[in-house]
Scaffold this motif. Structure first.
Motif, short mmCIF file in Angstrom:
data_model
loop_
_atom_site.label_atom_id
_atom_site.label_comp_id
_atom_site.label_asym_id
_atom_site.label_seq_id
_atom_site.Cartn_x
_atom_site.Cartn_y
_atom_site.Cartn_z
N TYR A 240 0.85 -1.19 0.00
CA TYR A 240 0.00 0.00 0.00
C TYR A 240 0.88 1.24 0.00
O TYR A 240 2.08 1.17 0.28
N ASN A 241 0.28 2.35 -0.30
CA ASN A 241 1.01 3.62 -0.43
C ASN A 241 1.52 4.07 0.94
O ASN A 241 0.73 4.20 1.89
N SER A 242 2.81 4.32 1.04
CA SER A 242 3.40 4.69 2.33
C SER A 242 2.85 6.02 2.85
O SER A 242 2.95 6.32 4.05
N LEU A 243 2.25 6.81 1.98
CA LEU A 243 1.66 8.08 2.44
C LEU A 243 0.49 7.85 3.40
O LEU A 243 0.14 8.73 4.19
N HIS A 244 -0.12 6.66 3.32
CA HIS A 244 -1.22 6.38 4.26
C HIS A 244 -0.71 6.35 5.69
O HIS A 244 -1.47 6.57 6.63
N ASP A 245 0.56 6.06 5.88
CA ASP A 245 1.12 6.05 7.24
C ASP A 245 1.50 7.46 7.69
O ASP A 245 1.97 7.66 8.79
N LYS A 246 1.33 8.43 6.80
CA LYS A 246 1.70 9.82 7.12
C LYS A 246 0.50 10.74 7.13
O LYS A 246 0.63 11.95 6.94
N GLY A 247 -0.69 10.17 7.26
CA GLY A 247 -1.86 11.01 7.45
C GLY A 247 -2.69 11.25 6.21
O GLY A 247 -3.66 12.02 6.24
#
Ligand code: SF4
Length: 285
Positions: A240-247
């Motif tokens: 999954y897109n790592s940006l999901h872990d950054k909000g």
């Protein structure tokens, strides 16, 4: 978190194994605008530029099928589409969590289903990375479909970024026009929308006629929740897109996406501050 029903695990049931009606038997194949003939299977032959014609009979079949598939698992819906439309069934993905689960499902039983991304030129590097991760994990090469102009050309021709002054036109030029082109020769496409993402999406059938693109549109996750999607991602180690872990909850092009804070609607970070809520791919207007 909502438990994922057993039928939605990646060991996939067939229609008959879970007692679902076998839907394809009583209907003629879609009529085509030209002379091609679809046999509805992976080896099916349809001439390159043929499109299904939305005859009353075909629309009735789609409506009937959609109702029958309302309670089906996403894998079952995808299996129906693969059986029905063969290699003329395609999928568009923005590498969002929903799309990643569909890619994961297709990889189990139909890895040759063509999958493409609308590569606007404005996607985050983290989004583009997912193409490589999909290739490594599943051996599936997502095709990057690009607009006729590069970002540099587009902004030069238009005197600057169009997304700042007319985002509808920008989406039209860099997404919708590209999907129209990608749809050529196809009969059906899968989208990863969920009904509870937005009011526009709340009315999406499982299977329906997409008059905007002259294709059958299949929405296997229409009845899923965000929790179900993320449970599958975690349980089955789906990239999954790592940006999901950054909000970031919903991720599109970087100029039109912002991080979200706790309690905000999941799509509130898209075109934030404007009335725009959809790029136009999933609205019939
Ligand atoms: Fe342009 Fe923004 Fe639409 Fe991307 S999301 S195509 S940058 S308006």
């Amino acid at each position: 978190m909502t438990n994922v029903p057993a039928a939605e695990k990646s060991t996939l049931p067939t229609n008959s194994s879970v007692g679902m009606p076998v839907i394809k038997s009583n209907h003629p194949r879609p009529q085509l605008l030209h002379d091609g003939v679809s046999d509805g299977h992976s080896s099916g032959s349809v001439i390159a530029d043929s499109r299904p014609e939305p005859t009353p009979e075909f629309l009735a079949e789609l409506a009937e099928t959609s109702i029958k598939l309302e309670a089906a698992a996403p894998q079952e819906i995808l299996r129906w589409a693969v059986d029905r439309f063969g290699d003329k069934f395609t999928m568009a993905t923005a590498f969002g969590p929903e799309g990643m689960t569909i890619i994961h499902m297709l990889a189990q039983f139909s890895p040759k289903t063509p999958i493409f991304n609308l590569d606007t030129g404005y996607q985050f590097p983290e989004t583009l990375e997912l193409r490589e991760r999909v290739l490594q994990k599943y051996g599936i090469a997502v095709e990057m479909k690009q607009p006729i102009n590069t970002v540099e050309e587009y902004e030069r021709i238009n005197g600057g970024p169009v997304y700042k002054v007319d985002p509808n036109r920008c989406c039209g030029d860099r997404k919708l026009a590209v999907l129209h082109e990608a749809a050529k020769g196809m009969l059906a496409w899968a989208s990863a929308i969920r009904r509870n993402q937005s009011p526009d999406r709340a009315v999406a059938p499982i299977v329906g006629w997409d008059k905007k693109f002259n294709l059958v549109k299949v929405s296997p996750l229409a009845n899923w929740t965000k929790q179900q999607v993320w449970k599958m991602i975690r349980d089955e180690d789906i990239p999954y897109n790592s940006l999901h872990d950054k909000g970031y909850m919903s991720i599109g092009c970087w100029p039109c996406t912002r991080e979200t804070t706790f309690g905000e609607d999941e799509r509130s970070g898209r075109w934030s501050g404007s009335a725009k809520t959809e790029c136009g791919l999933h609205s019939q207007g």
